[in-house]
Design a protein around this motif. Structure first.
Motif, PDB file in Angstrom:
ATOM      1  N   SER A 111       3.161  -3.246  10.541  1.00 25.90           N
ATOM      2  CA  SER A 111       1.940  -4.143  10.282  1.00 25.90           C
ATOM      3  C   SER A 111       0.688  -3.344  10.602  1.00 25.90           C
ATOM      4  CB  SER A 111       1.852  -5.171  11.460  1.00 25.90           C
ATOM      5  OG  SER A 111       2.906  -6.003  11.497  1.00 25.90           O
ATOM      6  N   ASP A 112      -0.227  -3.509   9.635  1.00 31.50           N
ATOM      7  CA  ASP A 112      -1.281  -2.693   9.526  1.00 31.50           C
ATOM      8  C   ASP A 112      -2.270  -3.226  10.694  1.00 31.50           C
ATOM      9  OD1 ASP A 112      -0.946  -1.172   7.411  1.00 31.50           O
ATOM     10  OD2 ASP A 112      -2.012  -2.675   5.980  1.00 31.50           O
ATOM     11  N   ILE A 113      -2.977  -2.408  11.554  1.00 34.38           N
ATOM     12  CA  ILE A 113      -3.973  -3.038  12.440  1.00 34.38           C
ATOM     13  C   ILE A 113      -5.356  -2.831  11.919  1.00 34.38           C
ATOM     14  CG2 ILE A 113      -4.806  -2.440  14.740  1.00 34.38           C
ATOM     15  CD1 ILE A 113      -1.746  -1.273  15.581  1.00 34.38           C
ATOM     16  N   THR A 114      -6.223  -3.954  12.196  1.00 31.71           N
ATOM     17  CA  THR A 114      -7.368  -3.818  11.957  1.00 31.71           C
ATOM     18  C   THR A 114      -8.312  -3.170  12.942  1.00 31.71           C
ATOM     19  OG1 THR A 114      -7.175  -6.029  10.716  1.00 31.71           O
ATOM     20  CG2 THR A 114      -9.398  -5.336  11.106  1.00 31.71           C
ATOM     21  N   PRO A 115      -8.982  -2.167  12.460  1.00 33.78           N
ATOM     22  CA  PRO A 115      -9.949  -1.266  13.655  1.00 33.78           C
ATOM     23  C   PRO A 115     -10.756  -2.374  14.085  1.00 33.78           C
ATOM     24  CG  PRO A 115     -10.361  -0.601  11.516  1.00 33.78           C
ATOM     25  CD  PRO A 115      -9.460  -1.620  11.388  1.00 33.78           C
ATOM     26  N   VAL A 116     -11.073  -2.224  15.549  1.00 36.90           N
ATOM     27  CA  VAL A 116     -12.304  -2.590  16.407  1.00 36.90           C
ATOM     28  C   VAL A 116     -13.261  -1.909  16.295  1.00 36.90           C
ATOM     29  CG1 VAL A 116     -12.800  -3.674  18.257  1.00 36.90           C
ATOM     30  CG2 VAL A 116     -10.577  -4.067  17.535  1.00 36.90           C
ATOM     31  N   ARG A 117     -14.558  -2.282  15.737  1.00 38.83           N
ATOM     32  CA  ARG A 117     -15.651  -1.359  15.725  1.00 38.83           C
ATOM     33  C   ARG A 117     -16.971  -1.925  16.597  1.00 38.83           C
ATOM     34  NH1 ARG A 117     -14.361   3.307  12.728  1.00 38.83           N
ATOM     35  NH2 ARG A 117     -12.906   2.558  10.946  1.00 38.83           N
ATOM     36  N   GLY A 128       6.348  -2.468  19.514  1.00 41.70           N
ATOM     37  CA  GLY A 128       5.076  -2.323  20.108  1.00 41.70           C
ATOM     38  C   GLY A 128       4.634  -0.924  19.953  1.00 41.70           C
ATOM     39  N   ALA A 129       5.282  -0.032  19.116  1.00 43.22           N
ATOM     40  CA  ALA A 129       5.026   1.434  18.890  1.00 43.22           C
ATOM     41  C   ALA A 129       3.882   1.253  17.946  1.00 43.22           C
ATOM     42  CB  ALA A 129       6.195   2.183  18.116  1.00 43.22           C
ATOM     43  N   VAL A 130       2.920   2.408  18.162  1.00 45.33           N
ATOM     44  CA  VAL A 130       1.645   2.419  17.285  1.00 45.33           C
ATOM     45  C   VAL A 130       1.731   3.734  16.567  1.00 45.33           C
ATOM     46  CG1 VAL A 130      -0.906   2.421  17.366  1.00 45.33           C
ATOM     47  CG2 VAL A 130       0.636   0.820  18.716  1.00 45.33           C
ATOM     48  N   ALA A 131       1.300   3.679  15.331  1.00 43.77           N
ATOM     49  CA  ALA A 131       1.254   4.920  14.638  1.00 43.77           C
ATOM     50  C   ALA A 131      -0.332   5.245  14.101  1.00 43.77           C
ATOM     51  CB  ALA A 131       2.028   4.683  13.101  1.00 43.77           C
ATOM     52  N   VAL A 132      -0.709   6.282  14.051  1.00 44.24           N
ATOM     53  CA  VAL A 132      -2.171   6.599  13.612  1.00 44.24           C
ATOM     54  C   VAL A 132      -2.120   7.538  12.541  1.00 44.24           C
ATOM     55  CG1 VAL A 132      -4.483   7.258  14.509  1.00 44.24           C
ATOM     56  CG2 VAL A 132      -3.111   6.055  15.899  1.00 44.24           C
ATOM     57  N   ARG A 133      -2.703   7.379  11.629  1.00 50.50           N
ATOM     58  CA  ARG A 133      -2.847   8.335  10.474  1.00 50.50           C
ATOM     59  C   ARG A 133      -3.622   9.817  10.970  1.00 50.50           C
ATOM     60  NH1 ARG A 133      -2.160  11.531   6.670  1.00 50.50           N
ATOM     61  NH2 ARG A 133      -2.240  11.290   4.465  1.00 50.50           N
ATOM     62  N   THR A 134      -2.766  10.540  10.480  1.00 46.30           N
ATOM     63  CA  THR A 134      -3.390  12.049  10.885  1.00 46.30           C
ATOM     64  C   THR A 134      -4.321  12.500   9.657  1.00 46.30           C
ATOM     65  OG1 THR A 134      -1.626  13.368  10.031  1.00 46.30           O
ATOM     66  CG2 THR A 134      -1.232  12.432  12.292  1.00 46.30           C
ATOM     67  N   ILE A 135      -4.917  13.899  10.047  1.00 40.01           N
ATOM     68  CA  ILE A 135      -5.392  14.403   9.222  1.00 40.01           C
ATOM     69  C   ILE A 135      -4.712  15.203   8.061  1.00 40.01           C
ATOM     70  CG2 ILE A 135      -7.492  14.826  10.579  1.00 40.01           C
ATOM     71  CD1 ILE A 135      -6.768  17.733  10.882  1.00 40.01           C
ATOM     72  N   MET A 179       0.954  -1.072  -0.011  1.00 38.68           N
ATOM     73  CA  MET A 179       0.030   0.056   0.121  1.00 38.68           C
ATOM     74  C   MET A 179       1.042   1.266   0.018  1.00 38.68           C
ATOM     75  SD  MET A 179      -2.954  -1.087   2.526  1.00 38.68           S
ATOM     76  CE  MET A 179      -3.926   0.239   2.446  1.00 38.68           C
ATOM     77  N   ALA A 180       0.276   2.468  -0.336  1.00 35.67           N
ATOM     78  CA  ALA A 180       0.873   3.797  -0.580  1.00 35.67           C
ATOM     79  C   ALA A 180       0.523   4.444   0.637  1.00 35.67           C
ATOM     80  CB  ALA A 180       0.987   4.299  -1.877  1.00 35.67           C
ATOM     81  N   ALA A 181       1.055   5.717   0.998  1.00 35.03           N
ATOM     82  CA  ALA A 181       0.859   6.556   2.153  1.00 35.03           C
ATOM     83  C   ALA A 181      -0.927   6.908   1.632  1.00 35.03           C
ATOM     84  CB  ALA A 181       1.519   7.837   2.026  1.00 35.03           C
ATOM     85  N   GLU A 182      -1.261   7.256   0.480  1.00 32.21           N
ATOM     86  CA  GLU A 182      -2.419   7.835   0.136  1.00 32.21           C
ATOM     87  C   GLU A 182      -3.565   6.665   0.215  1.00 32.21           C
ATOM     88  OE1 GLU A 182      -0.583   6.920  -3.856  1.00 32.21           O
ATOM     89  OE2 GLU A 182       0.011   7.972  -1.996  1.00 32.21           O
ATOM     90  N   ASP A 183      -3.059   5.567   0.529  1.00 27.13           N
ATOM     91  CA  ASP A 183      -4.346   4.397   0.638  1.00 27.13           C
ATOM     92  C   ASP A 183      -4.829   4.478   2.023  1.00 27.13           C
ATOM     93  OD1 ASP A 183      -4.209   3.672  -2.009  1.00 27.13           O
ATOM     94  OD2 ASP A 183      -2.358   2.255  -1.477  1.00 27.13           O
ATOM     95  N   TYR A 184      -4.193   4.958   2.887  1.00 26.57           N
ATOM     96  CA  TYR A 184      -4.740   4.915   4.239  1.00 26.57           C
ATOM     97  C   TYR A 184      -5.290   6.287   4.677  1.00 26.57           C
ATOM     98  CZ  TYR A 184      -1.127   1.419   5.250  1.00 26.57           C
ATOM     99  OH  TYR A 184      -0.693   0.023   5.122  1.00 26.57           O
ATOM    100  N   GLU A 185      -6.831   6.005   5.294  1.00 24.81           N
ATOM    101  CA  GLU A 185      -7.588   7.020   5.565  1.00 24.81           C
ATOM    102  C   GLU A 185      -7.254   7.583   7.191  1.00 24.81           C
ATOM    103  OE1 GLU A 185     -11.677   5.912   5.522  1.00 24.81           O
ATOM    104  OE2 GLU A 185     -11.547   5.054   3.586  1.00 24.81           O
ATOM    105  N   THR A 186      -7.694   8.723   7.435  1.00 23.27           N
ATOM    106  CA  THR A 186      -7.444   9.484   8.806  1.00 23.27           C
ATOM    107  C   THR A 186      -7.984   8.346   9.759  1.00 23.27           C
ATOM    108  OG1 THR A 186      -7.829  11.541   8.116  1.00 23.27           O
ATOM    109  CG2 THR A 186      -8.160  11.243  10.278  1.00 23.27           C
ATOM    110  N   GLY A 187      -7.069   7.932  10.885  1.00 24.00           N
ATOM    111  CA  GLY A 187      -7.499   6.991  11.821  1.00 24.00           C
ATOM    112  C   GLY A 187      -6.990   5.619  11.508  1.00 24.00           C
ATOM    113  N   SER A 188      -6.333   5.154  10.713  1.00 24.27           N
ATOM    114  CA  SER A 188      -5.736   3.967  10.282  1.00 24.27           C
ATOM    115  C   SER A 188      -4.599   3.748  11.062  1.00 24.27           C
ATOM    116  CB  SER A 188      -5.259   3.887   8.841  1.00 24.27           C
ATOM    117  OG  SER A 188      -6.357   4.058   7.955  1.00 24.27           O
ATOM    118  N   ARG A 234       4.368  14.990   8.969  1.00 23.80           N
ATOM    119  CA  ARG A 234       3.261  14.764  10.019  1.00 23.80           C
ATOM    120  C   ARG A 234       2.088  14.009   9.648  1.00 23.80           C
ATOM    121  NH1 ARG A 234       4.580  18.289  13.582  1.00 23.80           N
ATOM    122  NH2 ARG A 234       2.947  19.348  14.590  1.00 23.80           N
ATOM    123  N   GLN A 235       2.413  12.931   8.762  1.00 27.20           N
ATOM    124  CA  GLN A 235       1.262  12.138   8.405  1.00 27.20           C
ATOM    125  C   GLN A 235       0.819  11.070   9.507  1.00 27.20           C
ATOM    126  OE1 GLN A 235       2.676  10.687   4.727  1.00 27.20           O
ATOM    127  NE2 GLN A 235       2.010  12.176   3.315  1.00 27.20           N
TER     128      GLN A 235
END
Length: 64
Positions: free
Chosen positions: A58-64, A18-25, A1-10, A35-36
């Protein structure tokens, strides 16, 4: 995947640290590249990073 494939909150996780990254706005423009992603670590607090800095995590699958 590329950077533009991730939505805010991915989310992505570094499987080694164990570090975690969240896609910003911030848009996929060169002026905002560093700052992405908001990164939180267990031993070094938080910081922003570009997609290149976390692309191999690794991509983390969101829990909804």
């Amino acid at each position: 995947m590329a950077a533009e494939d991730y939505e805010t909150g991915s989310a992505k996780q570094n499987p080694e640290t164990g570090a975690v990254a969240v896609r910003t706005i911030f848009p996929d423009l060169p002026a905002f590249a560093d700052r992405q992603w908001a990164v939180m670590t267990v031993d070094n607090g938080g910081h922003y990073n570009s997609y290149d800095g976390i692309a191999d995590w690794s991509d983390i699958t969101p829990v909804r």
